[in-house]
Design a protein around this motif. Sequence first.
Motif, PDB file in Angstrom:
ATOM      1  N   LYS A   2      38.769 -75.682  46.452  1.00 31.15           N
ATOM      2  CA  LYS A   2      38.421 -74.803  45.337  1.00 31.15           C
ATOM      3  C   LYS A   2      39.949 -75.055  44.538  1.00 31.15           C
ATOM      4  CE  LYS A   2      38.066 -69.867  44.394  1.00 31.15           C
ATOM      5  NZ  LYS A   2      37.920 -68.614  44.787  1.00 31.15           N
ATOM      6  N   GLU A   3      39.645 -75.120  43.209  1.00 32.52           N
ATOM      7  CA  GLU A   3      40.872 -75.073  42.431  1.00 32.52           C
ATOM      8  C   GLU A   3      41.111 -73.663  41.962  1.00 32.52           C
ATOM      9  OE1 GLU A   3      41.629 -76.578  37.956  1.00 32.52           O
ATOM     10  OE2 GLU A   3      40.400 -77.768  39.025  1.00 32.52           O
ATOM     11  N   LEU A   4      42.484 -73.368  42.111  1.00 26.20           N
ATOM     12  CA  LEU A   4      42.838 -72.016  41.506  1.00 26.20           C
ATOM     13  C   LEU A   4      43.113 -72.103  40.041  1.00 26.20           C
ATOM     14  CD1 LEU A   4      45.544 -71.664  44.469  1.00 26.20           C
ATOM     15  CD2 LEU A   4      43.080 -70.749  44.369  1.00 26.20           C
ATOM     16  N   GLN A   5      42.671 -70.833  39.731  1.00 25.70           N
ATOM     17  CA  GLN A   5      42.745 -70.619  38.128  1.00 25.70           C
ATOM     18  C   GLN A   5      43.261 -69.016  38.111  1.00 25.70           C
ATOM     19  OE1 GLN A   5      39.182 -71.282  36.133  1.00 25.70           O
ATOM     20  NE2 GLN A   5      39.424 -73.667  36.227  1.00 25.70           N
ATOM     21  N   PHE A   6      44.239 -68.813  37.229  1.00 23.55           N
ATOM     22  CA  PHE A   6      44.789 -67.589  37.158  1.00 23.55           C
ATOM     23  C   PHE A   6      45.110 -67.333  35.593  1.00 23.55           C
ATOM     24  CE2 PHE A   6      46.219 -68.855  41.467  1.00 23.55           C
ATOM     25  CZ  PHE A   6      45.585 -67.889  42.004  1.00 23.55           C
ATOM     26  N   HIS A   7      44.938 -66.141  35.085  1.00 24.56           N
ATOM     27  CA  HIS A   7      45.188 -65.888  33.649  1.00 24.56           C
ATOM     28  C   HIS A   7      46.708 -65.730  33.407  1.00 24.56           C
ATOM     29  CE1 HIS A   7      40.782 -65.329  33.983  1.00 24.56           C
ATOM     30  NE2 HIS A   7      40.957 -65.830  32.983  1.00 24.56           N
ATOM     31  N   GLU A  11      48.663 -62.187  38.286  1.00 30.55           N
ATOM     32  CA  GLU A  11      47.295 -62.229  38.910  1.00 30.55           C
ATOM     33  C   GLU A  11      47.749 -63.241  40.103  1.00 30.55           C
ATOM     34  OE1 GLU A  11      42.687 -63.664  37.795  1.00 30.55           O
ATOM     35  OE2 GLU A  11      44.452 -64.134  36.320  1.00 30.55           O
ATOM     36  N   ALA A  12      48.292 -64.401  39.820  1.00 31.28           N
ATOM     37  CA  ALA A  12      48.770 -65.434  41.045  1.00 31.28           C
ATOM     38  C   ALA A  12      49.152 -64.443  42.208  1.00 31.28           C
ATOM     39  CB  ALA A  12      49.475 -66.283  40.577  1.00 31.28           C
ATOM     40  N   THR A  13      50.413 -63.700  41.895  1.00 32.79           N
ATOM     41  CA  THR A  13      51.163 -62.958  42.996  1.00 32.79           C
ATOM     42  C   THR A  13      50.197 -61.986  43.540  1.00 32.79           C
ATOM     43  OG1 THR A  13      53.110 -62.993  41.521  1.00 32.79           O
ATOM     44  CG2 THR A  13      53.167 -61.428  43.371  1.00 32.79           C
ATOM     45  N   LEU A  14      49.236 -61.328  42.886  1.00 29.44           N
ATOM     46  CA  LEU A  14      48.522 -60.406  43.441  1.00 29.44           C
ATOM     47  C   LEU A  14      47.241 -60.968  44.419  1.00 29.44           C
ATOM     48  CD1 LEU A  14      47.865 -57.702  40.868  1.00 29.44           C
ATOM     49  CD2 LEU A  14      49.091 -57.369  42.921  1.00 29.44           C
ATOM     50  N   SER A  15      46.817 -62.215  43.967  1.00 30.92           N
ATOM     51  CA  SER A  15      46.267 -63.082  44.964  1.00 30.92           C
ATOM     52  C   SER A  15      46.623 -63.365  46.166  1.00 30.92           C
ATOM     53  CB  SER A  15      45.682 -64.268  44.135  1.00 30.92           C
ATOM     54  OG  SER A  15      46.558 -65.184  44.099  1.00 30.92           O
ATOM     55  N   LEU A  16      48.051 -63.450  46.384  1.00 31.28           N
ATOM     56  CA  LEU A  16      48.391 -63.735  47.614  1.00 31.28           C
ATOM     57  C   LEU A  16      48.838 -62.453  48.400  1.00 31.28           C
ATOM     58  CD1 LEU A  16      50.861 -66.679  46.643  1.00 31.28           C
ATOM     59  CD2 LEU A  16      48.620 -66.782  47.792  1.00 31.28           C
ATOM     60  N   ILE A  17      49.461 -61.607  47.651  1.00 30.90           N
ATOM     61  CA  ILE A  17      50.099 -60.174  48.381  1.00 30.90           C
ATOM     62  C   ILE A  17      49.316 -59.142  48.246  1.00 30.90           C
ATOM     63  CG2 ILE A  17      52.241 -61.304  48.376  1.00 30.90           C
ATOM     64  CD1 ILE A  17      53.153 -59.063  46.364  1.00 30.90           C
ATOM     65  N   GLY A  18      48.180 -59.089  47.085  1.00 34.28           N
ATOM     66  CA  GLY A  18      47.428 -58.181  47.048  1.00 34.28           C
ATOM     67  C   GLY A  18      46.554 -57.616  48.037  1.00 34.28           C
TER      68      GLY A  18
END
Length: 117
Positions: A2-7, A11-18
């Motif tokens: 799956k290709e990662l897409q962030f705005h 958002e990228a940080t929260l996808s990992l540590i959220g």
Amino acid sequence: MKELQFHCPVEATLSLIGGKHKPLILWHLRQGPLHYMELQRLIPQATPKMLSQQLRELGRCGMLLREVIPETPPKTLYHLTPFGASVLPVLDAMCSWGEGYLEREAVTPCCAAQKQG
């Protein structure tokens, strides 16, 4: 894959540590490796199922290393990877901000109350 897409980078940080307990897991591992049961004691509000799930997710993204110690019964030890340690300045900033907020609201964190008692 799956290709990662962030705005945005947040958002990228929260996808990992959220996650409800991921920042706490990382925070506790900053001092060094911990056994699963130690993490469970340090984060009592996490159910065993939730703690295991969050540990798996942190391992999948490369922030944690899971080591199984072959003894009876087997023990599991969790370590921060260099990538996981790279988020510690973010957590330090969150801690500082949280201390200021708690002071402003005149709230004593549970961990501080336990140390005094």
